[in-house]
Design an enzyme around this catalytic site. Sequence first.
Site, PDB file in Angstrom:
ATOM      1  N   CYS A   6      -6.880  -7.300 -22.290  1.00  0.00           N
ATOM      2  CA  CYS A   6      -6.181  -7.875 -23.430  1.00  0.00           C
ATOM      3  C   CYS A   6      -4.974  -8.633 -22.906  1.00  0.00           C
ATOM      4  O   CYS A   6      -3.874  -8.120 -22.824  1.00  0.00           O
ATOM      5  CB  CYS A   6      -5.755  -6.779 -24.387  1.00  0.00           C
ATOM      6  SG  CYS A   6      -5.149  -7.414 -25.938  1.00  0.00           S
ATOM      7  N   HIS A  19      -3.735   8.608  -6.372  1.00  0.00           N
ATOM      8  CA  HIS A  19      -4.257   9.007  -7.682  1.00  0.00           C
ATOM      9  C   HIS A  19      -5.697   8.592  -7.943  1.00  0.00           C
ATOM     10  O   HIS A  19      -6.267   8.915  -8.978  1.00  0.00           O
ATOM     11  CB  HIS A  19      -3.329   8.543  -8.812  1.00  0.00           C
ATOM     12  CG  HIS A  19      -3.374   7.083  -9.128  1.00  0.00           C
ATOM     13  ND1 HIS A  19      -4.087   6.601 -10.191  1.00  0.00           N
ATOM     14  CD2 HIS A  19      -2.794   6.012  -8.554  1.00  0.00           C
ATOM     15  CE1 HIS A  19      -3.920   5.284 -10.264  1.00  0.00           C
ATOM     16  NE2 HIS A  19      -3.142   4.901  -9.278  1.00  0.00           N
ATOM     17  N   SER A  32      -4.789   4.885  -2.192  1.00  0.00           N
ATOM     18  CA  SER A  32      -3.865   5.355  -3.212  1.00  0.00           C
ATOM     19  C   SER A  32      -4.202   6.785  -3.597  1.00  0.00           C
ATOM     20  O   SER A  32      -5.369   7.116  -3.794  1.00  0.00           O
ATOM     21  CB  SER A  32      -3.973   4.443  -4.434  1.00  0.00           C
ATOM     22  OG  SER A  32      -3.222   4.989  -5.502  1.00  0.00           O
ATOM     23  N   ASN A  72     -13.336  -2.000  -8.222  1.00  0.00           N
ATOM     24  CA  ASN A  72     -12.989  -0.990  -9.220  1.00  0.00           C
ATOM     25  C   ASN A  72     -13.773  -1.106 -10.517  1.00  0.00           C
ATOM     26  O   ASN A  72     -13.997  -0.120 -11.200  1.00  0.00           O
ATOM     27  CB  ASN A  72     -11.485  -1.020  -9.509  1.00  0.00           C
ATOM     28  CG  ASN A  72     -10.942  -2.417  -9.651  1.00  0.00           C
ATOM     29  OD1 ASN A  72     -11.118  -3.271  -8.776  1.00  0.00           O
ATOM     30  ND2 ASN A  72     -10.274  -2.679 -10.756  1.00  0.00           N
ATOM     31  N   GLY A  85      -0.958   2.205  -4.142  1.00  0.00           N
ATOM     32  CA  GLY A  85      -1.920   1.257  -3.593  1.00  0.00           C
ATOM     33  C   GLY A  85      -1.422  -0.178  -3.688  1.00  0.00           C
ATOM     34  O   GLY A  85      -1.609  -0.976  -2.765  1.00  0.00           O
ATOM     35  N   THR A 142      13.907   7.722   1.612  1.00  0.00           N
ATOM     36  CA  THR A 142      13.667   9.140   1.875  1.00  0.00           C
ATOM     37  C   THR A 142      12.233   9.490   1.484  1.00  0.00           C
ATOM     38  O   THR A 142      11.773   9.114   0.405  1.00  0.00           O
ATOM     39  CB  THR A 142      14.672  10.005   1.078  1.00  0.00           C
ATOM     40  OG1 THR A 142      15.981   9.620   1.503  1.00  0.00           O
ATOM     41  CG2 THR A 142      14.453  11.479   1.331  1.00  0.00           C
ATOM     42  N   GLN A 172     -10.598   2.181  -3.963  1.00  0.00           N
ATOM     43  CA  GLN A 172     -11.711   2.792  -4.702  1.00  0.00           C
ATOM     44  C   GLN A 172     -12.732   3.453  -3.782  1.00  0.00           C
ATOM     45  O   GLN A 172     -13.589   4.191  -4.253  1.00  0.00           O
ATOM     46  CB  GLN A 172     -12.430   1.735  -5.554  1.00  0.00           C
ATOM     47  CG  GLN A 172     -11.642   1.277  -6.755  1.00  0.00           C
ATOM     48  CD  GLN A 172     -11.432   2.362  -7.810  1.00  0.00           C
ATOM     49  OE1 GLN A 172     -12.146   3.371  -7.860  1.00  0.00           O
ATOM     50  NE2 GLN A 172     -10.436   2.172  -8.651  1.00  0.00           N
TER      51      GLN A 172
HETATM   52  C1  LIG Z   1      -5.943   1.335  -8.617  1.00  0.00           C
HETATM   53  C2  LIG Z   1      -6.164   0.243  -7.621  1.00  0.00           C
HETATM   54  C3  LIG Z   1      -5.087  -0.344  -6.936  1.00  0.00           C
HETATM   55  C4  LIG Z   1      -3.656  -0.001  -7.235  1.00  0.00           C
HETATM   56  O1  LIG Z   1      -3.297   1.288  -6.836  1.00  0.00           O
HETATM   57  P1  LIG Z   1      -1.953   1.924  -7.474  1.00  0.00           P
HETATM   58  O2  LIG Z   1      -1.718   3.147  -6.673  1.00  0.00           O
HETATM   59  O3  LIG Z   1      -2.283   2.221  -8.908  1.00  0.00           O
HETATM   60  O4  LIG Z   1      -0.893   0.908  -7.318  1.00  0.00           O
HETATM   61  C5  LIG Z   1      -5.367  -1.307  -6.005  1.00  0.00           C
HETATM   62  N1  LIG Z   1      -6.622  -1.682  -5.732  1.00  0.00           N
HETATM   63  C6  LIG Z   1      -7.690  -1.140  -6.358  1.00  0.00           C
HETATM   64  C7  LIG Z   1      -9.053  -1.590  -5.995  1.00  0.00           C
HETATM   65  C8  LIG Z   1      -7.496  -0.163  -7.328  1.00  0.00           C
HETATM   66  O5  LIG Z   1      -8.543   0.355  -7.953  1.00  0.00           O
END
Ligand SMILES: *Cc1c(COP(=O)(O)O)cnc(C)c1O
Length: 384
Positions: free
Chosen positions: A325, A201, A199, A151, A71, A237, A179
Amino acid sequence: MNTIYLDNNATTRVAPEVFEAMTPYFTELYGNPSSMHSFGGQVGHAIDKARQSIASLLGAQPSEILFTSCGSESDNTALAAAVQTRPEKKHIITTRMEHPAILAPCQHLERRQGYRVTYLGVDSKGRLDMDEYREALTPDTALVSIMFANNEVGNIYPIQQMAAMAKEKDVLFHTDAVQAVGKIGINLAELPVDFLSLSGHKLHGPKGIGVLYIRKGVRFAPYLRGGHQERGRRAGTENVPYIVGMGKAAELAAANIVQEQVQVAALRDQLEKEILAHVPLCMVNGDTENRLPNTSNIAFKNVEGEAILLMLDRLGICASSGSACTSGSLEPSHVLRAMGVPFTFAHGSVRLSLSRYTTQEEVEFTARELPAVIENLRALSPFK
Ligand SMILES: *Cc1c(COP(=O)(O)O)cnc(C)c1O
């Protein structure tokens, strides 16, 4: 002890179906899609299929889907493309609520490249002011970048309206929908945005794969140069197993989104209601009228968020706090500061984010244990 995972806005479990779909592309189907032989070539079809699945989840065309590594790369790429294709314009509009993957490159453009950046402020619930936004749009504006959903507190922003306002002024529009995708419906056929980031994950796909949607006809400049992959828009790739996993995650999201929204929101609401009913001096951060179905950010007065997280961790509950932090000092997050959440509350803010795998029992256990955690911490607290 079982783990109760309530930190799905940080990352999600890879769906078993996703893992299963990916496996053959490590072990057997490991060819390079650019190869002349059919062993490599067959892998190209898997990429096409994944691109199609993602396009159909978003209401886009497959040719509008660009695979990236995450992302953050999608966000950085969209900003860089806008800046490069509109070099005469030196103004960017974004918000104080964005993810660092937008804020940091904006700050870089501001400090190193002479750009003017407007960071739109928010009210105490994290809502934007449309008049402030309208006034910020100028003939010098190259790009507007506004997240679809936040987020930390889960706020959903009026992207339809804001993108339309940018279009009226011929300004490019990007939305960080990392999100939002998979949690709420998005239909790019009706949403006038030029770029959209997602993204893997964050929607039960693997870490290390992202997508940038680039609307057909919008000029683009590659961020990575070198190979002809992705029709010359991103060299390297193709990460075939992860692309396949991302495609499967999109398919699962598309099939389950409506039912999942209801199920997850019901659990979230139950959890929130129980906590608010049993813990004195706490409040929900964010716009409860317009929020992601899975997110609850609760501020507990006069307790340290980190202490709450440690106590929850001992019970097997994973959550996040509203502090970052940074340089050794515990500062409330930029999001809670933008909203002006009072310090005594911001320091004790905890984000609970659910997923399709969250169960009723997990919610009940958390709702039962959390009030005692807060009570014990408050008994030890010097602020009373
Ligand atoms: C997690 C997140 C990202 C970053 O995505 P990654 O795949 O971890 O680099 C960007 N924007 C928002 C709002 C996110 O929650």
